[in-house]
Motif scaffolding. Structure first.
Motif, mmCIF file in Angstrom:
data_model
loop_
_atom_site.group_PDB
_atom_site.id
_atom_site.type_symbol
_atom_site.label_atom_id
_atom_site.label_comp_id
_atom_site.label_asym_id
_atom_site.label_seq_id
_atom_site.Cartn_x
_atom_site.Cartn_y
_atom_site.Cartn_z
ATOM 1 N N GLU A 1 44.983 33.536 33.224
ATOM 2 C CA GLU A 1 43.752 34.283 33.063
ATOM 3 C C GLU A 1 42.899 34.072 34.302
ATOM 4 O O GLU A 1 42.623 32.949 34.691
ATOM 5 C CB GLU A 1 43.007 33.825 31.816
ATOM 6 C CG GLU A 1 43.708 34.243 30.543
ATOM 7 C CD GLU A 1 42.875 33.992 29.297
ATOM 8 O OE1 GLU A 1 41.695 33.632 29.439
ATOM 9 O OE2 GLU A 1 43.413 34.169 28.217
ATOM 10 N N THR B 1 39.278 34.787 36.160
ATOM 11 C CA THR B 1 37.893 35.085 35.833
ATOM 12 C C THR B 1 37.188 35.610 37.073
ATOM 13 O O THR B 1 37.351 35.067 38.167
ATOM 14 C CB THR B 1 37.171 33.819 35.314
ATOM 15 O OG1 THR B 1 37.870 33.351 34.160
ATOM 16 C CG2 THR B 1 35.741 34.111 34.936
ATOM 17 N N GLN B 2 36.415 36.657 36.892
ATOM 18 C CA GLN B 2 35.696 37.280 37.990
ATOM 19 C C GLN B 2 34.233 37.400 37.581
ATOM 20 O O GLN B 2 33.930 37.694 36.433
ATOM 21 C CB GLN B 2 36.303 38.660 38.229
ATOM 22 C CG GLN B 2 35.640 39.476 39.293
ATOM 23 C CD GLN B 2 36.369 40.799 39.490
ATOM 24 O OE1 GLN B 2 37.571 40.857 39.381
ATOM 25 N NE2 GLN B 2 35.629 41.833 39.756
ATOM 26 N N ARG C 1 30.555 38.572 33.434
ATOM 27 C CA ARG C 1 31.816 37.854 33.576
ATOM 28 C C ARG C 1 32.895 38.668 32.880
ATOM 29 O O ARG C 1 32.699 39.155 31.770
ATOM 30 C CB ARG C 1 31.717 36.479 32.934
ATOM 31 C CG ARG C 1 32.994 35.668 33.060
ATOM 32 C CD ARG C 1 32.807 34.341 32.442
ATOM 33 N NE ARG C 1 31.868 33.606 33.296
ATOM 34 C CZ ARG C 1 31.909 32.317 33.495
ATOM 35 N NH1 ARG C 1 32.786 31.589 32.895
ATOM 36 N NH2 ARG C 1 31.043 31.713 34.282
ATOM 37 N N SER C 2 34.011 38.830 33.552
ATOM 38 C CA SER C 2 35.138 39.524 32.935
ATOM 39 C C SER C 2 36.391 38.688 33.127
ATOM 40 O O SER C 2 36.514 37.942 34.095
ATOM 41 C CB SER C 2 35.314 40.916 33.565
ATOM 42 O OG SER C 2 35.681 40.782 34.929
ATOM 43 N N THR C 3 37.285 38.796 32.180
ATOM 44 C CA THR C 3 38.544 38.060 32.235
ATOM 45 C C THR C 3 39.685 39.061 32.083
ATOM 46 O O THR C 3 39.625 39.940 31.228
ATOM 47 C CB THR C 3 38.602 37.027 31.092
ATOM 48 O OG1 THR C 3 37.493 36.144 31.228
ATOM 49 C CG2 THR C 3 39.874 36.212 31.147
ATOM 50 N N GLU C 4 40.671 38.921 32.917
ATOM 51 C CA GLU C 4 41.827 39.797 32.805
ATOM 52 C C GLU C 4 43.092 38.961 32.845
ATOM 53 O O GLU C 4 43.129 37.890 33.426
ATOM 54 C CB GLU C 4 41.833 40.833 33.934
ATOM 55 C CG GLU C 4 42.125 40.265 35.316
ATOM 56 C CD GLU C 4 42.146 41.326 36.396
ATOM 57 O OE1 GLU C 4 43.132 41.375 37.132
ATOM 58 O OE2 GLU C 4 41.182 42.100 36.485
ATOM 59 N N ARG C 5 44.119 39.438 32.188
ATOM 60 C CA ARG C 5 45.405 38.746 32.151
ATOM 61 C C ARG C 5 46.213 39.196 33.361
ATOM 62 O O ARG C 5 46.298 40.376 33.653
ATOM 63 C CB ARG C 5 46.123 39.073 30.857
ATOM 64 C CG ARG C 5 47.392 38.272 30.666
ATOM 65 C CD ARG C 5 47.961 38.483 29.282
ATOM 66 N NE ARG C 5 47.166 37.856 28.245
ATOM 67 C CZ ARG C 5 47.182 36.580 27.940
ATOM 68 N NH1 ARG C 5 47.934 35.763 28.620
ATOM 69 N NH2 ARG C 5 46.451 36.105 26.957
#
Length: 131
Positions: free
Chosen positions: A49, A51-52, A108-112
């Motif tokens: 994961e 995080t940006q 904050r965004s989380t991407e796989r």
């Protein structure tokens, strides 16, 4: 004075038989050992994961007169950081005007993320050959 016993001790002896040992070694190869190294390649699918964090900037016009002892300071309201911008304006009397505030909103965004990577490992293979 000599004793008869002393005379018997002085006699010569003759060896009739004698055993001797002779020892030697001989190299004998009964089998050979072969050692080889093999490299194995495995592909693994990994997931992580990432995080940006981004910031949106909004300029909010205020045009409010503030007193010198009440000048607003930088403050935090939840995820928003508020930075006041002060300007001095001269008229007949001097006063402070809050012209605008800058609001910084953190998101904050989380991407796989998936990626295929190559992992290598080495093995030793030992085999014997009988002769």
């Amino acid at each position: 004075m000599t004793d008869k016993y002393d005379d018997e001790k002085k006699r010569d002896t003759v060896t009739l038989a004698e055993e001797r040992v002779e020892l030697s070694t001989k190299k004998v190869v009964d089998r050979r050992v072969r050692i080889t190294r093999a490299t194995r390649v495995d592909e693994k699918n990994i997931t992580a994961e990432l995080t940006q964090q981004n910031a949106d900037i909004k300029r909010i016009a205020k045009n409010e007169v503030v007193e010198a002892q009440n000048i607003p300071q930088i403050r935090q309201e939840g995820d928003v950081t508020i930075i006041p911008i002060i300007e001095e304006r001269v008229e007949i009397i001097k006063h402070y005007v809050l012209t605008e505030e800058i609001h910084v909103i953190k998101k904050r965004s989380t991407e796989r993320h998936q990626e295929i990577i190559t992992l290598r490992s080495q093995e030793i293979i030992i085999s014997t050959e009988d002769e």
